[in-house]
Design a protein around this motif. Sequence first.
Motif, PDB file in Angstrom:
ATOM      1  N   UNK A 341      48.962  11.794 -49.670  1.00  0.00           N
ATOM      2  CA  UNK A 341      48.693  12.086 -48.173  1.00  0.00           C
ATOM      3  C   UNK A 341      49.752  13.253 -48.166  1.00  0.00           C
ATOM      4  N   UNK A 342      49.436  14.200 -47.519  1.00  0.00           N
ATOM      5  CA  UNK A 342      50.256  15.372 -47.083  1.00  0.00           C
ATOM      6  C   UNK A 342      49.832  16.187 -45.900  1.00  0.00           C
ATOM      7  N   UNK A 343      50.694  16.533 -44.773  1.00  0.00           N
ATOM      8  CA  UNK A 343      50.257  17.198 -43.622  1.00  0.00           C
ATOM      9  C   UNK A 343      49.823  18.815 -43.927  1.00  0.00           C
ATOM     10  N   UNK A 400      41.654  11.931 -38.357  1.00  0.00           N
ATOM     11  CA  UNK A 400      41.115  12.203 -36.976  1.00  0.00           C
ATOM     12  C   UNK A 400      42.097  11.808 -35.841  1.00  0.00           C
ATOM     13  N   UNK A 401      43.187  10.784 -36.298  1.00  0.00           N
ATOM     14  CA  UNK A 401      43.772  10.062 -35.100  1.00  0.00           C
ATOM     15  C   UNK A 401      45.187  10.628 -35.071  1.00  0.00           C
ATOM     16  N   UNK A 402      45.336  12.042 -34.673  1.00  0.00           N
ATOM     17  CA  UNK A 402      46.646  12.646 -34.797  1.00  0.00           C
ATOM     18  C   UNK A 402      47.076  13.388 -35.843  1.00  0.00           C
ATOM     19  N   UNK A 403      48.340  14.034 -35.884  1.00  0.00           N
ATOM     20  CA  UNK A 403      48.725  14.618 -37.155  1.00  0.00           C
ATOM     21  C   UNK A 403      49.284  13.733 -37.903  1.00  0.00           C
ATOM     22  N   UNK A 404      48.697  13.688 -39.169  1.00  0.00           N
ATOM     23  CA  UNK A 404      49.153  12.706 -40.388  1.00  0.00           C
ATOM     24  C   UNK A 404      50.277  13.417 -41.046  1.00  0.00           C
ATOM     25  N   UNK A 405      51.582  13.090 -40.911  1.00  0.00           N
ATOM     26  CA  UNK A 405      52.652  13.518 -41.250  1.00  0.00           C
ATOM     27  C   UNK A 405      53.421  12.998 -42.409  1.00  0.00           C
ATOM     28  N   UNK A 406      52.657  11.995 -42.827  1.00  0.00           N
ATOM     29  CA  UNK A 406      53.218  11.162 -44.189  1.00  0.00           C
ATOM     30  C   UNK A 406      53.089  11.908 -45.337  1.00  0.00           C
ATOM     31  N   UNK A 407      54.260  11.919 -45.933  1.00  0.00           N
ATOM     32  CA  UNK A 407      54.162  12.578 -47.622  1.00  0.00           C
ATOM     33  C   UNK A 407      54.094  11.489 -48.604  1.00  0.00           C
TER      34      UNK A 407
END
Length: 487
Positions: A341-343, A400-407
């Motif tokens: 996962x990466x933004x 799709x539910x916001x800005x996924x910022x998890x790294x």
Amino acid sequence: MNIVLNIISELYPIIYGLLIIISSLKILKQYRKTSEIINWLLMIYLLPILGLIIWFFIGKIYLNNRRKQIAKKVWSITESWMYDLKKIKYIFESKNSKVAKSLFKLCNYRQGILGVKSNEIRLLHNTTDVINTLIQDIKLAKKNIEMVFYIWNPGGIADDVAKALIYSAKKGIHCRLILDAAGSLKFFHSPWLNMMQQSGIKIVKSLKLNLLKMFFRRIDIRQHRKIILIDNYITYTGSMNLVDPYLFKKSYKIGQWIDLMIRIEGPLAITMGIVYSCDWEMETEKKILPKINKHKNLILKKKKCYPIIQAIPSGPGFPKNMIHRTLLVAIYSARKKITITTPYFIPSHELLNAICIVSKKGIEVNIIIPLYSDSFLVKWASKYFFNKLLDSGVNIYQFQKGLLHTKSILIDEQLSLIGTANLDMRSIWLNFEITLAIDNQLFAKQLKCIHNYYVSQSKLLDYKTWKVRSFWKKLIEKIFYLCSPLL
């Protein structure tokens, strides 16, 4: 006047040509990666004058001499301190799982320290839970609180953390705060700066913005770490900045920011304290190495299986290319499944190849990125890599539910990588970052559950639909890909 103009007009092509030649030679000498060489050469050739200016300010110089000297001095002192720490052998673990063995061996070789046992580790993926837990820890602190953040944006729940820090500082708790000058610009222009300093909190502005300093170091190197240390025993890190996720960049209309933080109790706080003390000394030239107390912060609770954690810092003054090598070793260690996962997804040539190679070997590879982004350039540049990924069988999910910022990266449901580094050039090569490698199956299962939730809120990129996208979209992707060294 006409004579002067004539001389300038005659000399300009010669001077400009010499600058192009000198810059080209320096680029060929400085950069080892073919893709970076080509990108920078194209920039200075295709963007007259502007290309040279961009390269001079953000492509040429790394750190100024003062910081280099401090960094050398810091590490010489730190090495002797680490020598004493390594004598306390019971907090370290030399045995690792098969998938984590190579990575932890690399870390020991490059950083001179084994993985550390930890008492308790918690995944916090709800911002409200993160803030409430953090505030409670701050108010219960007995000696010291240290923090470093890229962004502290006043307003909403961020103010609640500020109030808790003021409360603890007034009780006599030693509070230190490092904030990036660019990322936390709003904080430094807010009333909170004076209010917190007046309560006794020491606040340092990291990598100050100064026009004159542009000539002595790269201006785009940023302090991107997110670390909280309490009483040299509790550690927090992850992707979350000190912002209210509902308010931060609300005008972008991309939804709530989705982050992940880890809370850890035990000896890891000491090793993370080394990183913090280096950052503090780089800015202030003052030493604050954490105190080693066998009877308090190095106590291990009796457990059958301890989570084994390796802290991996990166940035100028730290082991070179450590994040990049960590990612490559971790990816090639996979035997069953990788979830990333990466933004921001702008991988190096080597990372892209590694991901594609393991996927072609039959290993399931899932990449989860946000559908909506706060960076127009990154959004288009990242799409350039989708073709090769999809051709290699990689699954690309768009949250799709916001800005996924998890790294985060999860490998074979055993090895977890969580921290502040994005899969882009800036995090990989430039910024001050921190990544934790966690070798523990139980923790990996918790991370897997969070990844499954992200997937449930995402749409899978369809291979056939992607292949028939319009010509102008393909053109934009290629154009913005050329800007990848800047992203």
